[in-house]
Design a protein around this motif. Structure first.
Motif, PDB file in Angstrom:
ATOM      1  N   ARG B  51    -149.650  18.871  84.376  1.00 34.30           N
ATOM      2  CA  ARG B  51    -151.037  19.248  84.179  1.00 34.30           C
ATOM      3  C   ARG B  51    -151.349  19.277  82.684  1.00 34.30           C
ATOM      4  NH1 ARG B  51    -149.695  21.069  89.129  1.00 34.30           N
ATOM      5  NH2 ARG B  51    -151.336  20.953  90.697  1.00 34.30           N
ATOM      6  N   SER B  52    -152.622  19.257  82.371  1.00 32.92           N
ATOM      7  CA  SER B  52    -153.033  18.990  80.996  1.00 32.92           C
ATOM      8  C   SER B  52    -152.705  20.113  80.031  1.00 32.92           C
ATOM      9  CB  SER B  52    -154.528  18.692  80.939  1.00 32.92           C
ATOM     10  OG  SER B  52    -155.252  19.783  81.456  1.00 32.92           O
ATOM     11  N   ASN B  53    -152.310  21.259  80.530  1.00 30.68           N
ATOM     12  CA  ASN B  53    -151.957  22.363  79.635  1.00 30.68           C
ATOM     13  C   ASN B  53    -150.470  22.366  79.273  1.00 30.68           C
ATOM     14  OD1 ASN B  53    -151.143  23.005  82.205  1.00 30.68           O
ATOM     15  ND2 ASN B  53    -151.707  25.161  82.088  1.00 30.68           N
ATOM     16  N   VAL B  54    -149.760  21.306  79.685  1.00 30.09           N
ATOM     17  CA  VAL B  54    -148.326  21.200  79.442  1.00 30.09           C
ATOM     18  C   VAL B  54    -148.042  19.865  78.766  1.00 30.09           C
ATOM     19  CG1 VAL B  54    -146.060  21.071  80.550  1.00 30.09           C
ATOM     20  CG2 VAL B  54    -147.796  22.641  81.436  1.00 30.09           C
ATOM     21  N   GLY B  55    -147.106  19.842  77.796  1.00 26.70           N
ATOM     22  CA  GLY B  55    -146.804  18.599  77.099  1.00 26.70           C
ATOM     23  C   GLY B  55    -145.635  17.835  77.684  1.00 26.70           C
ATOM     24  N   GLU B  56    -144.718  18.560  78.354  1.00 25.16           N
ATOM     25  CA  GLU B  56    -143.542  17.900  78.900  1.00 25.16           C
ATOM     26  C   GLU B  56    -143.040  18.699  80.094  1.00 25.16           C
ATOM     27  OE1 GLU B  56    -140.366  17.357  76.110  1.00 25.16           O
ATOM     28  OE2 GLU B  56    -139.093  16.291  77.545  1.00 25.16           O
ATOM     29  N   LYS B  57    -142.479  17.963  81.044  1.00 24.77           N
ATOM     30  CA  LYS B  57    -141.906  18.606  82.225  1.00 24.77           C
ATOM     31  C   LYS B  57    -140.687  17.826  82.642  1.00 24.77           C
ATOM     32  CE  LYS B  57    -143.246  20.075  86.918  1.00 24.77           C
ATOM     33  NZ  LYS B  57    -144.381  20.079  87.881  1.00 24.77           N
ATOM     34  N   LYS B  58    -139.613  18.548  82.999  1.00 27.56           N
ATOM     35  CA  LYS B  58    -138.367  17.874  83.395  1.00 27.56           C
ATOM     36  C   LYS B  58    -137.913  18.341  84.762  1.00 27.56           C
ATOM     37  CE  LYS B  58    -135.097  16.925  80.398  1.00 27.56           C
ATOM     38  NZ  LYS B  58    -134.030  17.065  79.389  1.00 27.56           N
ATOM     39  N   ASP B  59    -137.299  17.417  85.479  1.00 27.65           N
ATOM     40  CA  ASP B  59    -136.700  17.751  86.765  1.00 27.65           C
ATOM     41  C   ASP B  59    -135.446  16.898  86.899  1.00 27.65           C
ATOM     42  OD1 ASP B  59    -137.771  17.631  90.279  1.00 27.65           O
ATOM     43  OD2 ASP B  59    -135.962  18.411  89.307  1.00 27.65           O
ATOM     44  N   GLN B  60    -134.327  17.464  86.523  1.00 27.73           N
ATOM     45  CA  GLN B  60    -133.025  16.786  86.548  1.00 27.73           C
ATOM     46  C   GLN B  60    -133.096  15.526  85.682  1.00 27.73           C
ATOM     47  OE1 GLN B  60    -132.228  16.489  90.829  1.00 27.73           O
ATOM     48  NE2 GLN B  60    -131.291  18.516  90.792  1.00 27.73           N
ATOM     49  N   ARG B  61    -132.977  14.330  86.248  1.00 27.84           N
ATOM     50  CA  ARG B  61    -132.939  13.112  85.434  1.00 27.84           C
ATOM     51  C   ARG B  61    -134.336  12.556  85.126  1.00 27.84           C
ATOM     52  NH1 ARG B  61    -131.389   8.895  87.625  1.00 27.84           N
ATOM     53  NH2 ARG B  61    -131.435   9.506  89.837  1.00 27.84           N
ATOM     54  N   ILE B  62    -135.350  13.205  85.616  1.00 26.44           N
ATOM     55  CA  ILE B  62    -136.716  12.697  85.451  1.00 26.44           C
ATOM     56  C   ILE B  62    -137.506  13.628  84.540  1.00 26.44           C
ATOM     57  CG2 ILE B  62    -138.887  12.271  86.676  1.00 26.44           C
ATOM     58  CD1 ILE B  62    -137.203  11.476  89.099  1.00 26.44           C
ATOM     59  N   ALA B  63    -138.274  13.038  83.662  1.00 27.42           N
ATOM     60  CA  ALA B  63    -139.137  13.821  82.784  1.00 27.42           C
ATOM     61  C   ALA B  63    -140.456  13.088  82.601  1.00 27.42           C
ATOM     62  CB  ALA B  63    -138.480  14.047  81.422  1.00 27.42           C
ATOM     63  N   VAL B  64    -141.510  13.852  82.375  1.00 21.45           N
ATOM     64  CA  VAL B  64    -142.807  13.271  82.073  1.00 21.45           C
ATOM     65  C   VAL B  64    -143.328  13.931  80.805  1.00 21.45           C
ATOM     66  CG1 VAL B  64    -143.956  14.878  83.643  1.00 21.45           C
ATOM     67  CG2 VAL B  64    -145.135  12.805  82.934  1.00 21.45           C
ATOM     68  N   THR B  65    -143.901  13.133  79.920  1.00 24.49           N
ATOM     69  CA  THR B  65    -144.517  13.642  78.711  1.00 24.49           C
ATOM     70  C   THR B  65    -145.991  13.282  78.712  1.00 24.49           C
ATOM     71  OG1 THR B  65    -143.935  11.638  77.493  1.00 24.49           O
ATOM     72  CG2 THR B  65    -142.369  13.466  77.398  1.00 24.49           C
ATOM     73  N   LEU B  66    -146.795  14.138  78.118  1.00 22.04           N
ATOM     74  CA  LEU B  66    -148.242  13.943  78.076  1.00 22.04           C
ATOM     75  C   LEU B  66    -148.748  14.137  76.666  1.00 22.04           C
ATOM     76  CD1 LEU B  66    -151.081  13.673  79.418  1.00 22.04           C
ATOM     77  CD2 LEU B  66    -150.970  16.147  79.819  1.00 22.04           C
ATOM     78  N   ASN B  67    -149.499  13.175  76.173  1.00 21.04           N
ATOM     79  CA  ASN B  67    -150.152  13.285  74.875  1.00 21.04           C
ATOM     80  C   ASN B  67    -151.655  13.191  75.127  1.00 21.04           C
ATOM     81  OD1 ASN B  67    -151.397  12.747  72.367  1.00 21.04           O
ATOM     82  ND2 ASN B  67    -149.514  11.874  71.555  1.00 21.04           N
ATOM     83  N   LYS B  68    -152.322  14.340  75.174  1.00 24.29           N
ATOM     84  CA  LYS B  68    -153.743  14.358  75.519  1.00 24.29           C
ATOM     85  C   LYS B  68    -154.600  13.755  74.408  1.00 24.29           C
ATOM     86  CE  LYS B  68    -155.970  16.427  78.277  1.00 24.29           C
ATOM     87  NZ  LYS B  68    -156.996  17.284  78.894  1.00 24.29           N
ATOM     88  N   THR B  69    -154.162  13.917  73.187  1.00 22.46           N
ATOM     89  CA  THR B  69    -154.937  13.370  72.070  1.00 22.46           C
ATOM     90  C   THR B  69    -155.000  11.850  72.157  1.00 22.46           C
ATOM     91  OG1 THR B  69    -154.267  15.228  70.694  1.00 22.46           O
ATOM     92  CG2 THR B  69    -155.154  13.285  69.567  1.00 22.46           C
ATOM     93  N   ALA B  70    -153.844  11.254  72.433  1.00 23.99           N
ATOM     94  CA  ALA B  70    -153.766   9.800  72.521  1.00 23.99           C
ATOM     95  C   ALA B  70    -154.100   9.290  73.916  1.00 23.99           C
ATOM     96  CB  ALA B  70    -152.367   9.336  72.123  1.00 23.99           C
ATOM     97  N   LYS B  71    -154.238  10.192  74.860  1.00 25.75           N
ATOM     98  CA  LYS B  71    -154.538   9.842  76.246  1.00 25.75           C
ATOM     99  C   LYS B  71    -153.491   8.907  76.839  1.00 25.75           C
ATOM    100  CE  LYS B  71    -158.951   8.920  75.427  1.00 25.75           C
ATOM    101  NZ  LYS B  71    -160.368   8.581  75.602  1.00 25.75           N
ATOM    102  N   HIS B  72    -152.226   9.314  76.696  1.00 26.07           N
ATOM    103  CA  HIS B  72    -151.182   8.575  77.383  1.00 26.07           C
ATOM    104  C   HIS B  72    -150.096   9.531  77.880  1.00 26.07           C
ATOM    105  CE1 HIS B  72    -148.213   8.580  74.113  1.00 26.07           C
ATOM    106  NE2 HIS B  72    -149.127   8.123  73.298  1.00 26.07           N
ATOM    107  N   PHE B  73    -149.421   9.091  78.932  1.00 21.37           N
ATOM    108  CA  PHE B  73    -148.332   9.871  79.501  1.00 21.37           C
ATOM    109  C   PHE B  73    -147.242   8.907  79.963  1.00 21.37           C
ATOM    110  CE2 PHE B  73    -149.640   9.393  84.082  1.00 21.37           C
ATOM    111  CZ  PHE B  73    -150.896   8.847  83.876  1.00 21.37           C
TER     112      PHE B  73
END
Lengths: 113, 113
Positions: B51-73
């Motif tokens: 969600r947009s209030n978080v910059g990174e989230k991990k779950d074992q071998r998987i991670a997602v990163t979010l850069n709201k300023t640049a609008k990419h994840f």
């Protein structure tokens, strides 16, 4: 745990024929969706139902109708099938309408000759 | 409306290496970003979301990163295994009158043993 169940899994139609794709979920979700998936185009929303008794158009509704029969079931109808409607159709459900993950069925592969 | 671009469309990695898939979105009001994995003949399955209030989230071998300023994840898979081979879809949800979800066009990941 069945989740989201779609029937049939495969179907071949002739141009002009009609058919209804069935979808049922057993997760007590409020919202349900119909998507089509075409090569290179991702998933596109056809119709959705925010809650029992309501339905609304998505991105590509032309040529389709839907019925939210009850909380569990959401059907998609093609009144007069066209070759352009050859696609894989996915039904999905989510707890609510906003910012909730969607759970998908395994799809109906529809070919229209 | 929202537009989501996903790259690359295909990706081959050796088993044990990392894989990165990137998505950009156009509407700064989007605030929920799920990732789905689709195996052959199956429907998409949610693997991780942010969600947009978080910059990174991990779950074992998987991670997602979010850069709201640049609008990419981005989706990051470490120590890839053959069972990670599938098509991965990103999505961006615009919170508004309805859950306006837009999917990327998918990345076919092949993990070579």
């Amino acid at each position: 745990n069945a989740g989201v169940t779609q029937t049939p899994k495969f179907q071949v139609l002739k141009t002009g024929q009609s058919m209804t794709l069935q979808c049922a979920q057993d997760m007590n979700h409020n919202s349900m969706y119909w998507y089509r998936q075409d090569p290179g185009m991702g998933l596109r929303l056809i119709y959705y139902s925010a809650s029992e008794g309501t339905t609304d158009k998505g991105e590509v509704p032309n040529g389709y109708n839907v019925s939210r029969l009850n909380k569990r079931e959401f059907s998609l109808r093609l009144e007069s099938a066209a070759p352009s409607q050859t696609s894989v159709y996915f039904c999905a459900s989510s707890e609510g309408l906003l910012n909730q993950p969607q759970h998908f069925g395994d799809g109906t592969r529809l070919s229209i000759l | 409306g929202e537009n989501v671009e996903q790259h690359p469309s295909t990706l081959s990695v050796q088993e044990g290496d990392s894989a990165v898939i990137k998505c950009t979105y156009s509407d700064s009001a989007s605030n929920y970003f799920p990732w789905y994995k689709q195996e052959l003949g199956k429907g998409p399955q949610l693997i991780i979301d942010i969600r947009s209030n978080v910059g990174e989230k991990k779950d074992q071998r998987i991670a997602v990163t979010l850069n709201k300023t640049a609008k990419h994840f981005s989706l990051h898979i470490t120590e890839t295994q053959p069972e990670d081979s599938a098509v991965y879809f990103c999505a961006a949800l615009l919170s508004g009158g309805y859950q306006k979800v837009t999917f990327g066009t998918g990345t076919k990941l092949q993990v070579i043993p």
